[in-house]
Design a protein around this motif. Structure first.
Motif, PDB file in Angstrom:
ATOM      1  N   UNK A  24       0.829  -1.214   0.000  1.00  0.00           N
ATOM      2  CA  UNK A  24       0.000   0.000   0.000  1.00  0.00           C
ATOM      3  C   UNK A  24       0.862   1.262   0.000  1.00  0.00           C
ATOM      4  N   UNK A  25       2.005   1.193   0.689  1.00  0.00           N
ATOM      5  CA  UNK A  25       2.902   2.350   0.711  1.00  0.00           C
ATOM      6  C   UNK A  25       3.440   2.638  -0.698  1.00  0.00           C
ATOM      7  N   UNK A  26       3.838   1.568  -1.407  1.00  0.00           N
ATOM      8  CA  UNK A  26       4.346   1.760  -2.774  1.00  0.00           C
ATOM      9  C   UNK A  26       3.246   2.315  -3.676  1.00  0.00           C
ATOM     10  N   UNK A  27       2.027   1.795  -3.474  1.00  0.00           N
ATOM     11  CA  UNK A  27       0.891   2.305  -4.264  1.00  0.00           C
ATOM     12  C   UNK A  27       0.697   3.792  -4.024  1.00  0.00           C
ATOM     13  N   UNK A  28       0.822   4.201  -2.741  1.00  0.00           N
ATOM     14  CA  UNK A  28       0.648   5.622  -2.391  1.00  0.00           C
ATOM     15  C   UNK A  28       1.714   6.485  -3.061  1.00  0.00           C
ATOM     16  N   UNK A  29       2.870   5.877  -3.369  1.00  0.00           N
ATOM     17  CA  UNK A  29       3.929   6.626  -4.078  1.00  0.00           C
ATOM     18  C   UNK A  29       3.671   6.649  -5.587  1.00  0.00           C
ATOM     19  N   UNK A  30       2.566   6.066  -6.006  1.00  0.00           N
ATOM     20  CA  UNK A  30       2.207   6.093  -7.422  1.00  0.00           C
ATOM     21  C   UNK A  30       2.695   4.877  -8.193  1.00  0.00           C
ATOM     22  N   UNK A  31       3.257   3.883  -7.503  1.00  0.00           N
ATOM     23  CA  UNK A  31       3.727   2.673  -8.199  1.00  0.00           C
ATOM     24  C   UNK A  31       2.560   1.692  -8.310  1.00  0.00           C
ATOM     25  N   UNK A  32       2.383   1.164  -9.500  1.00  0.00           N
ATOM     26  CA  UNK A  32       1.246   0.278  -9.754  1.00  0.00           C
ATOM     27  C   UNK A  32       1.560  -1.146  -9.288  1.00  0.00           C
ATOM     28  N   UNK A  33       1.352  -1.372  -7.974  1.00  0.00           N
ATOM     29  CA  UNK A  33       1.656  -2.692  -7.400  1.00  0.00           C
ATOM     30  C   UNK A  33       0.388  -3.542  -7.397  1.00  0.00           C
ATOM     31  N   UNK A  34       0.531  -4.828  -7.745  1.00  0.00           N
ATOM     32  CA  UNK A  34      -0.609  -5.741  -7.591  1.00  0.00           C
ATOM     33  C   UNK A  34      -0.403  -6.503  -6.287  1.00  0.00           C
ATOM     34  N   UNK A  35      -1.423  -6.451  -5.434  1.00  0.00           N
ATOM     35  CA  UNK A  35      -1.272  -7.003  -4.089  1.00  0.00           C
ATOM     36  C   UNK A  35      -1.829  -8.427  -3.999  1.00  0.00           C
ATOM     37  N   UNK A  36      -0.926  -9.404  -3.988  1.00  0.00           N
ATOM     38  CA  UNK A  36      -1.351 -10.799  -3.762  1.00  0.00           C
ATOM     39  C   UNK A  36      -0.917 -11.233  -2.364  1.00  0.00           C
ATOM     40  N   UNK A  37      -0.728 -10.253  -1.476  1.00  0.00           N
ATOM     41  CA  UNK A  37      -0.182 -10.624  -0.157  1.00  0.00           C
ATOM     42  C   UNK A  37      -1.284 -10.962   0.844  1.00  0.00           C
ATOM     43  N   UNK A  38      -2.110 -10.002   1.190  1.00  0.00           N
ATOM     44  CA  UNK A  38      -3.055 -10.288   2.273  1.00  0.00           C
ATOM     45  C   UNK A  38      -4.192 -11.187   1.770  1.00  0.00           C
ATOM     46  N   UNK A  39      -4.655 -12.068   2.648  1.00  0.00           N
ATOM     47  CA  UNK A  39      -5.714 -12.978   2.238  1.00  0.00           C
ATOM     48  C   UNK A  39      -7.055 -12.469   2.680  1.00  0.00           C
ATOM     49  N   UNK A  40      -7.729 -11.737   1.790  1.00  0.00           N
ATOM     50  CA  UNK A  40      -9.108 -11.355   2.114  1.00  0.00           C
ATOM     51  C   UNK A  40      -9.915 -11.227   0.831  1.00  0.00           C
ATOM     52  N   UNK A  41     -11.183 -11.662   0.887  1.00  0.00           N
ATOM     53  CA  UNK A  41     -12.014 -11.575  -0.315  1.00  0.00           C
ATOM     54  C   UNK A  41     -12.069 -10.135  -0.818  1.00  0.00           C
ATOM     55  N   UNK A  42     -12.070  -9.981  -2.155  1.00  0.00           N
ATOM     56  CA  UNK A  42     -12.139  -8.631  -2.735  1.00  0.00           C
ATOM     57  C   UNK A  42     -13.584  -8.221  -3.003  1.00  0.00           C
ATOM     58  N   UNK A  43     -14.540  -9.025  -2.557  1.00  0.00           N
ATOM     59  CA  UNK A  43     -15.960  -8.694  -2.759  1.00  0.00           C
ATOM     60  C   UNK A  43     -16.462  -7.784  -1.646  1.00  0.00           C
ATOM     61  N   UNK A  44     -17.500  -7.007  -1.967  1.00  0.00           N
ATOM     62  CA  UNK A  44     -18.168  -6.237  -0.914  1.00  0.00           C
ATOM     63  C   UNK A  44     -19.072  -7.168  -0.110  1.00  0.00           C
TER      64      UNK A  44
END
Ligand code: PMP
Ligand code: GLU
Length: 397
Positions: A24-44
């Motif tokens: 998330x920190x890298x994303x905040x710096x504008x880097x387009x990171x894909x996050x496959x780290x944390x395990x949580x559903x991406x659904x609402x």
């Protein structure tokens, strides 16, 4: 002077949460990171569950709930265990907490004395050994590699049990491997446990509904060890409710009473509004659970197909949860420019910094030859992430 307690000094930070924060920190710096780290559903969270929470606010469910949770929620859980699992419990045998994480920790703290041993099959979820350390217990790691589909055998369990063994922590479907114990495999373990009545199994079933091989099997179904099983489950994964923080245990009344005593001094009952939402999750339509499970299965197929195309990856086909756990130690010792990738931590950092994909090193799961990828994300993200990983790995010489 400014030192935390010894207890905290020996505690590791959660690697899953740390890696997610880094991404998330890298994303905040504008880097387009894909996050496959944390395990949580991406659904609402499904709408009918959100509606129940809104109603609970309007109806003033704003006071302390009973420590183990509202009776109506515990009754809903009793009904769920009967209907879905064929297991008989009473409301006094249920205690709700702030997520399955607290439920596991409550149970360990309620059972483990200083020096007691807790058997943890590896690969394991990162938090188990740390919780055991908090309780002054001794984690006893039993390794199960990819050749045995990451599942321990009855012989391994028997060999690990000593007079000091107090708890076995069994996670099926498993985080981080996606392996699922069959009924026969569980029966084999139950036969061993039946000979050692001091040993309590914490059966972490949080991924119960994310199972691609059919009906969930609980080790609590075997009558001969029924008094030795504490089931842990909750709404985080099945109902896309990670932030609501509701988990529960179901187990022998003496253990539930101890957990309630601990929780009464420590956190009190979990959030009242979340409890009413969880009640709706358990009692109303289960259609969203089916839809999300199907989506996870399609993503599992996609990521497995793509991982098979990556040279040097050895994979099992996960049968549940939403993680892929490839063996990738063939890359250790290789170099990027002048930097040597020594281990899984280096590889995960390399994939993040050069490939812009966040994964978690297998090290903190007790399996340093592997890395973990969560595929609880969109098809586009999975395709892009796997292409990036393949390209980044190809640059290692
Ligand atoms: N057990 C396992 C195996 C998990 O992966 C997790 C992660 N969410 C938990 C328990 C805790 O879940 P909760 O969000 O309900 O605390
Ligand atoms: N259980 C999830 C994981 O393993 C969520 C993060 C955590 O609680 O550790 O990624």
């Amino acid at each position: 002077m400014n030192q935390p307690s010894d207890r905290l000094k020996s505690l590791s930070s959660s690697a899953t949460l740390a890696m997610s924060q880094k991404s998330n920190e890298l994303k905040a710096q504008g880097i387009n990171v894909i996050n496959l780290s944390v395990g949580e559903p991406d659904f609402n969270t499904p709408d009918h569950i959100k509606e129940a929470a809104k109603k609970a606010i309007d109806e003033n469910f704003s006071y302390y709930s009973p420590v183990p949770g509202y009776l109506s929620l515990r009754n809903a859980i009793v009904d769920k265990l009967k209907k879905e699992n064929g297991l008989e419990y009473t409301a006094n045998q249920i205690s709700c907490a702030n997520g399955a994480k607290q439920s596991v920790c409550n149970t360990i703290l309620s059972l483990v004395n200083k020096g007691d041993e807790v058997i943890i099959p590896a690969p394991y979820w990162v938090s188990y050994p740390e919780m055991v350390k908090l309780a002054d217990g001794v984690p006893v790691v039993v390794k199960a590699g990819i050749t045995q589909d990451f599942k321990i055998t009855p012989a391994q369990l028997e060999a690990a049990i000593t007079p000091k063994t107090r708890v076995l922590i069994l996670c099926s479907p498993s985080n981080p491997t996606g392996s699922v114990y069959s009924k026969e495999e569980l029966k084999g373990l139950a036969d061993v446990l039946a000979k050692h009545k001091r040993v309590i199994v914490i059966a972490d079933e949080i991924y119960e509904h994310i199972n691609y091989i059919g009906k969930h099997q609980s080790i609590a179904q075997f009558e001969e060890i029924r008094d030795q099983v504490v089931i842990v489950n909750g709404v985080s994964k099945a109902y896309a409710m990670t932030g609501w923080r509701i988990g529960f245990i179901a187990g022998p009344e003496w253990i539930v009473k101890s957990v309630n005593k601990l929780q009464g001094q420590y956190t009190s009952g979990p959030c009242s509004i979340s409890q009413k939402a969880a009640e709706a999750a358990y009692t109303e339509s289960q259609e969203s659970v089916r839809i999300m499970r199907e989506a996870f299965e399609n993503r599992r197929n996609l990521i497995v197909d793509m991982a098979k195309e990556i040279p040097g990856f050895e994979i099992n086909v996960p049968q549940g949860a939403f993680y892929l756990f490839p063996k990738c130690d063939s890359y250790y010792g290789k170099k990027y420019n002048d930097t040597v990738i020594k281990d899984g931590d280096d590889l995960a950092m390399y994939l993040l910094e050069v490939g812009h994909v966040a994964c978690v090193s297998g090290d903190s799961f007790g399996a340093p030859e592997y890395i973990r990828m969560s595929y609880a994300t969109s098809d586009e993200n999975i395709i892009e992430a796997m292409n990036r990983i393949k390209n980044a790995l190809a640059q290692l010489k």
